[in-house]
Design an enzyme around this catalytic site. Structure first.
Site, PDB file in Angstrom:
ATOM      1  N   LYS A  31       0.809  -1.223   0.000  1.00  0.00           N
ATOM      2  CA  LYS A  31       0.000   0.000   0.000  1.00  0.00           C
ATOM      3  C   LYS A  31       0.846   1.279   0.000  1.00  0.00           C
ATOM      4  CE  LYS A  31      -4.473  -1.443   1.792  1.00  0.00           C
ATOM      5  NZ  LYS A  31      -4.330  -2.871   2.131  1.00  0.00           N
ATOM      6  N   GLU A  47     -10.733   7.164   4.250  1.00  0.00           N
ATOM      7  CA  GLU A  47     -11.330   6.311   5.273  1.00  0.00           C
ATOM      8  C   GLU A  47     -10.406   5.113   5.433  1.00  0.00           C
ATOM      9  OE1 GLU A  47     -12.510   6.379   2.130  1.00  0.00           O
ATOM     10  OE2 GLU A  47     -11.960   4.320   1.580  1.00  0.00           O
ATOM     11  N   SER A  79       1.844  -9.678  -0.833  1.00  0.00           N
ATOM     12  CA  SER A  79       1.487  -8.253  -0.724  1.00  0.00           C
ATOM     13  C   SER A  79       1.834  -7.627   0.625  1.00  0.00           C
ATOM     14  CB  SER A  79       0.000  -8.065  -1.022  1.00  0.00           C
ATOM     15  OG  SER A  79      -0.795  -8.899  -0.199  1.00  0.00           O
TER      16      SER A  79
END
Ligand SMILES: *Cc1c(COP(=O)(O)O)cnc(C)c1O
Length: 399
Positions: free
Chosen positions: A94, A116, A383
């Site tokens: 991310k 959010e 990931s």
């Protein structure tokens, strides 16, 4: 197979029938401004050099590719390789798009970045990028999630972002989205809404994909260097779909490379507790774009569930929907039990504790490797790392 179009999305933000801007007209103007700024800023030398430098010195890129020898031997069959996004600063992929988005916001002169967060992973990555770049950050999070995700909440506070607890409705992600969006609408000219995956209205599926595509670009060159050929199969888990698009994009034209996206089957596809959007969903609109959706007969999003909180989203990135329809990518599912098994196997055979999200992709690689030959290879996008999941898994398995 229909011919693959690489010029995606089109001018209106569509990947085939998916994507677009299903939002009120004033917001369409704002999104188009972001698109124009993106197109003009991102390809400048100054932006690219700044971003590449951060990827190298701050994130620790390139992340290595690791041959999981013991895992592969245990399964028999194809050799399994891991693209180690778990080794990035903050522990997952991310950070790649959060840095890109925060840098874009800064170059556009925005005063505040908003988002959010559900489990807090996007919130922490974004708060990190904003701390680094010296830009205000405001994260909306449901009160129930705040209770559940204590370490991430603490990290966000330490990193200096403004954390806004959301007490309305279900007090979870869905209401946090609405709350953050309301704040954004107060001043969309000066605020930047940083979307956490390849979802949302155009241009976000494109922007997030482009920032993540560094993963596949590196992986393609690294794998060729290691093995003198491309991998036979790529594998990645799919929540919104950003880590999967990040890996797949550089290989889309390589016809010999098969790609498989893994969705969470949760407690089973025959239950209501899963988030297998591409596998069982129908076409519809959600959060400003068109995609496959898990929705009721009135078109309202259904509750979704996965043991991996990063995968429980009732929509999915529009490019994945397109790639499914033209059969360039195949989507399969892995349930909670298979995920937990892969989590433990990778931990005990390789000393790598994966995120529960990533363990879905590892599980499917293990499943199909058995039926492949040992000169074939599977490259899995790992990931993220599993520190965030360790206590939970230990309690699930009574360790
Ligand atoms: C958030 C997250 C995911 C799911 O998001 P995508 O956009 O589908 O990649 C997967 N793995 C990890 C480690 C995550 O934190």
């Amino acid at each position: 197979m229909e011919k693959l179009s690489l010029e995606m999305p089109d001018e209106k933000g569509y990947f085939g029938e998916y994507g677009g801007q299903i939002i009120p007209p004033p917001l369409i103007d704002i999104m188009n401004e972001i698109n124009d700024a993106y197109d003009s800023v991102v390809n400048t030398k100054i932006f690219q050099e700044e971003l590449q430098q951060l990827y190298t010195d701050y994130v620790g890129r390139p992340s290595p590719i690791y041959f999981a020898k013991r895992l592969s031997e245990k399964q028999g069959g194809a050799r399994i390789f891991l693209k180690r996004e778990d080794l990035n600063h903050t522990g997952a992929h991310k950070i790649n798009h959060c840095l890109g988005e925060a840098l874009l916001a800064k170059h556009m002169g925005k005063t505040k970045v908003l988002a959010e967060t559900g489990a807090g992973q996007h919130g922490v990555a974004l708060a990190t990028a904003c701390a680094l770049l010296g830009i205000d950050c405001e994260i909306h999070m449901g009160e129930i999630d705040i209770e559940k995700e204590h370490p991430n909440v603490t990290k966000m506070k330490i990193l200096g972002c403004k954390l806004v607890p959301v007490s309305r409705g279900t007090k979870t992600l869905k209401d946090a989205v609405d709350s953050a969006f309301e704040e954004y609408l107060k001043d969309p000219v000066n605020y930047f809404y940083a979307i956490g995956s390849v979802v949302g209205p155009h241009p976000f599926p494109k922007i997030v994909r482009d920032f993540q595509s560094v993963v596949g670009k590196e992986a393609r060159a690294q794998f060729l260097e290691m093995e003198n050929k491309l991998p036979d199969i790529l594998m990645a888990c799919v929540g919104g779909g950003s880590n999967a698009m990040g890996l797949f994009t550089a290989f889309l034209e390589d016809e010999s490379v098969k790609m498989i996206g893994i969705e969470p089957a949760g407690k089973g596809l025959d239950t209501t507790e899963h988030a297998a959007t591409l596998t069982l969903g129908t076409k519809g609109a959600i959060h400003g774009f068109e995609c496959y959706n898990l929705q009721d007969t009135n078109g309202n999003p259904l509750p979704v569930y996965s043991i991996a909180s990063g995968l429980d989203y009732p929509g999915v990135g529009p490019q994945h929907c397109y790639l499914k329809d033209i059969e360039r990518v195949v989507y399969e599912t892995i349930d909670d039990k298979e995920c937990l098994d892969a989590f433990m196997q990778l931990s005990r055979l390789e000393g790598i504790i994966p995120a529960l999200e990533s363990a879905h992709a590892v599980a499917h690689a293990m499943k199909i490797a058995k039926n492949m030959s040992d000169d074939e290879t599977i490259l899995v996008n790992l990931s993220g790392r599993g520190d965030k999941d360790a206590d939970f898994v230990a309690s699930c398995l009574s360790l």
